[in-house]
Motif scaffolding. Structure first.
Motif, PDB file in Angstrom:
ATOM      1  N   SER A  34     -10.756  32.690  18.196  1.00 24.17           N
ATOM      2  CA  SER A  34     -12.269  33.182  18.514  1.00 24.17           C
ATOM      3  C   SER A  34     -12.587  32.850  19.915  1.00 24.17           C
ATOM      4  O   SER A  34     -13.486  33.777  20.291  1.00 24.17           O
ATOM      5  CB  SER A  34     -13.025  32.326  17.648  1.00 24.17           C
ATOM      6  OG  SER A  34     -12.940  30.956  18.092  1.00 24.17           O
ATOM      7  N   HIS A  35     -12.069  32.073  20.653  1.00 16.85           N
ATOM      8  CA  HIS A  35     -12.086  31.879  22.216  1.00 16.85           C
ATOM      9  C   HIS A  35     -11.845  33.382  23.065  1.00 16.85           C
ATOM     10  O   HIS A  35     -12.336  33.678  23.811  1.00 16.85           O
ATOM     11  CB  HIS A  35     -11.526  30.705  22.554  1.00 16.85           C
ATOM     12  CG  HIS A  35     -12.305  29.467  22.040  1.00 16.85           C
ATOM     13  ND1 HIS A  35     -11.686  28.217  22.377  1.00 16.85           N
ATOM     14  CD2 HIS A  35     -12.987  29.306  21.047  1.00 16.85           C
ATOM     15  CE1 HIS A  35     -12.611  27.221  21.611  1.00 16.85           C
ATOM     16  NE2 HIS A  35     -13.212  27.911  20.766  1.00 16.85           N
ATOM     17  N   VAL A  36     -10.627  33.793  22.278  1.00 21.13           N
ATOM     18  CA  VAL A  36     -10.004  34.888  23.258  1.00 21.13           C
ATOM     19  C   VAL A  36     -11.344  36.256  22.831  1.00 21.13           C
ATOM     20  O   VAL A  36     -11.450  36.792  23.754  1.00 21.13           O
ATOM     21  CB  VAL A  36      -8.514  35.116  22.609  1.00 21.13           C
ATOM     22  CG1 VAL A  36      -8.148  36.358  23.092  1.00 21.13           C
ATOM     23  CG2 VAL A  36      -7.625  34.120  22.941  1.00 21.13           C
ATOM     24  N   ASP A  37     -11.198  36.234  21.584  1.00 22.35           N
ATOM     25  CA  ASP A  37     -12.197  37.273  21.326  1.00 22.35           C
ATOM     26  C   ASP A  37     -13.463  37.077  22.142  1.00 22.35           C
ATOM     27  O   ASP A  37     -14.308  38.232  22.460  1.00 22.35           O
ATOM     28  CB  ASP A  37     -12.669  37.296  19.831  1.00 22.35           C
ATOM     29  CG  ASP A  37     -11.614  37.380  18.859  1.00 22.35           C
ATOM     30  OD1 ASP A  37     -10.379  38.020  19.573  1.00 22.35           O
ATOM     31  OD2 ASP A  37     -11.190  37.224  17.603  1.00 22.35           O
ATOM     32  N   SER A  38     -13.962  36.152  22.220  1.00 23.12           N
ATOM     33  CA  SER A  38     -15.526  35.814  23.072  1.00 23.12           C
ATOM     34  C   SER A  38     -15.277  36.552  24.244  1.00 23.12           C
ATOM     35  O   SER A  38     -16.452  36.680  24.916  1.00 23.12           O
ATOM     36  CB  SER A  38     -15.910  34.489  22.964  1.00 23.12           C
ATOM     37  OG  SER A  38     -15.047  33.794  24.004  1.00 23.12           O
ATOM     38  N   VAL A  39     -14.224  36.708  24.942  1.00 22.02           N
ATOM     39  CA  VAL A  39     -14.300  37.194  26.228  1.00 22.02           C
ATOM     40  C   VAL A  39     -13.672  38.945  26.395  1.00 22.02           C
ATOM     41  O   VAL A  39     -13.902  39.401  27.251  1.00 22.02           O
ATOM     42  CB  VAL A  39     -13.389  36.359  27.265  1.00 22.02           C
ATOM     43  CG1 VAL A  39     -14.014  35.145  27.733  1.00 22.02           C
ATOM     44  CG2 VAL A  39     -12.056  36.303  27.116  1.00 22.02           C
ATOM     45  N   LEU A  40     -13.029  39.244  25.098  1.00 21.82           N
ATOM     46  CA  LEU A  40     -12.549  40.646  25.252  1.00 21.82           C
ATOM     47  C   LEU A  40     -13.619  41.485  25.365  1.00 21.82           C
ATOM     48  O   LEU A  40     -13.592  42.764  25.881  1.00 21.82           O
ATOM     49  CB  LEU A  40     -11.709  40.904  23.986  1.00 21.82           C
ATOM     50  CG  LEU A  40     -10.355  40.015  23.757  1.00 21.82           C
ATOM     51  CD1 LEU A  40      -9.607  40.411  22.585  1.00 21.82           C
ATOM     52  CD2 LEU A  40      -9.526  40.134  24.813  1.00 21.82           C
ATOM     53  N   GLU A  41     -14.697  41.298  24.575  1.00 23.18           N
ATOM     54  CA  GLU A  41     -15.919  42.277  24.675  1.00 23.18           C
ATOM     55  C   GLU A  41     -16.447  42.410  26.083  1.00 23.18           C
ATOM     56  O   GLU A  41     -17.132  43.419  26.315  1.00 23.18           O
ATOM     57  CB  GLU A  41     -16.880  41.729  23.596  1.00 23.18           C
ATOM     58  CG  GLU A  41     -17.575  40.247  23.871  1.00 23.18           C
ATOM     59  CD  GLU A  41     -18.762  39.860  23.169  1.00 23.18           C
ATOM     60  OE1 GLU A  41     -19.806  40.568  23.046  1.00 23.18           O
ATOM     61  OE2 GLU A  41     -18.453  38.955  22.435  1.00 23.18           O
ATOM     62  N   PHE A  42     -16.121  41.456  27.075  1.00 23.49           N
ATOM     63  CA  PHE A  42     -16.540  41.643  28.483  1.00 23.49           C
ATOM     64  C   PHE A  42     -15.692  42.303  29.348  1.00 23.49           C
ATOM     65  O   PHE A  42     -15.866  42.625  30.700  1.00 23.49           O
ATOM     66  CB  PHE A  42     -17.159  40.353  29.121  1.00 23.49           C
ATOM     67  CG  PHE A  42     -18.215  39.432  28.230  1.00 23.49           C
ATOM     68  CD1 PHE A  42     -19.545  40.258  28.442  1.00 23.49           C
ATOM     69  CD2 PHE A  42     -17.709  38.899  27.336  1.00 23.49           C
ATOM     70  CE1 PHE A  42     -20.534  39.537  27.793  1.00 23.49           C
ATOM     71  CE2 PHE A  42     -18.835  38.110  26.505  1.00 23.49           C
ATOM     72  CZ  PHE A  42     -20.205  38.419  26.684  1.00 23.49           C
TER      73      PHE A  42
END
Ligand code: NAD
Length: 293
Positions: A34-42
């Motif tokens: 979930s920490h990875v996912d939180s920056v993929l969208e940027f």
């Protein structure tokens, strides 16, 4: 240059966002999806291991909890050094023991990887604003080469000396912050128990000699009872423990630090390790049976 970033927690995530905003291509890794996912969208891209990050990037930044985590990520199986090419630069921005920085830098040098230790101060709000204070140890020329990249995440980057000096500086910072928060808690409780509104005490003294960045950031949290981290008690115990160990090694006594660390350990035993370090006030609340609020 493609930049690798490992450790996407409270601090790492906004630091990655600022690097992306500055136009860098970023490859990330964290053990929590979930920490990875939180920056993929940027716009960040995802790697499957620290070794893969290192294989693809000329510069790798780590932002991890403590020395063992950095050692695992850099020196361990599938770690940074397994994937690193000669000449790769590692900037460890975690707050770890200075001795650990020196050990990791030595292992890096054997693989012809250059390393700086560059811990930060300022907490999540300054990580979000890109105004962290960055304290750096290692080769001075290397520091000059990467200074502009550091300044996309911070408003200052100060060269402090050889590898480990950044983390020694950070330990000094953490000792001062811990003692300040404890003094602030003690003083606001004194006001409350004396029948004087702690809110008014804060208003009256914040512009005087006792006023500080710590007071401005932490008094409102104590006064509103909002202890959402921020900087967790567990992480501050880690820093004070590193400070005390370093103090023992170099022969510098830290009695104030030891006292505040015991307060924090007591709070951790009460299940408050994941709360913001401003919850040191709860130690005084427990002793008095009163709240500062
Ligand atoms: P955090 O616990 O929020 O984040 C740490 C991240 O590292 C997490 O995402 C975790 O999943 C990841 N991680 C742990 N082990 C890993 C591994 N083996 N491989 C990959 N990822 C791994 O911590 P934080 O608050 O972001 O702090 C990071 C560092 O910055 C710490 O050293 C801390 O002391 C320092 N720091 C924090 C603050 C603050 O206010 N939070 C301020 C200044 C400095």
């Amino acid at each position: 240059m493609k930049i690798g970033f490992i450790g996407l927690g409270i601090m790492g995530k906004p630091m990655v966002k600022n690097l992306l905003k500055a136009g860098h291509e970023i490859l990330v890794f964290d053990i929590v999806q979930s920490h990875v996912d939180s920056v993929l969208e940027f716009g960040a891209k995802e790697a499957s291991s620290p070794a893969e990050v290192a294989k693809e990037c000329g510069l790798v930044i780590t932002m991890l909890p403590n020395s063992p985590h950095v050692k695992t990520v850099v020196l361990g199986e599938n770690g940074v050094l397994e994937g690193a090419k000669e000449g790769m630069i590692l900037i460890d921005m975690s707050s770890i023991a200075p001795q650990a920085s020196q050990e990791i830098a030595k292992a890096c040098a054997e693989k012809r990887v250059k390393m700086l230790d560059a811990p930060v101060s300022g907490g999540e709000p300054k990580a979000v604003d890109g105004t962290l204070s960055i304290m750096v140890g290692g080769d001075k020329d290397l520091f000059e080469r990467v200074k502009d990249i550091l300044l996309t995440m911070g408003s200052s980057a100060v060269y402090c000396g050889k590898v480990g000096a950044g983390n020694t500086t950070k330990l000094a910072n953490q000792v001062i912050v811990a003692a300040n928060i404890a003094a602030l808690s003690e003083a606001l409780m004194l006001a409350k128990k004396s029948g004087v509104d702690p809110n008014l005490v804060f208003d009256a003294i914040q512009g005087g000699l006792a006023g500080s960045t710590v007071m401005n950031a932490k008094a409102p949290m104590m006064l509103s009872g909002n202890y959402q981290p921020g900087f967790k008690i567990d992480l501050h115990i880690k820093d004070l423990n590193n400070a005390i160990e370093t103090g023992h090694t170099v022969g510098s006594p830290l009695p104030l630090t030891a006292a505040v660390m015991e307060m924090m350990i007591n709070l951790r035993a009460d299940g408050l390790g994941q709360e913001d370090h401003s919850a040191i006030s709860k130690y005084y609340e427990k002793l008095t049976g009163s709240t500062i609020r």
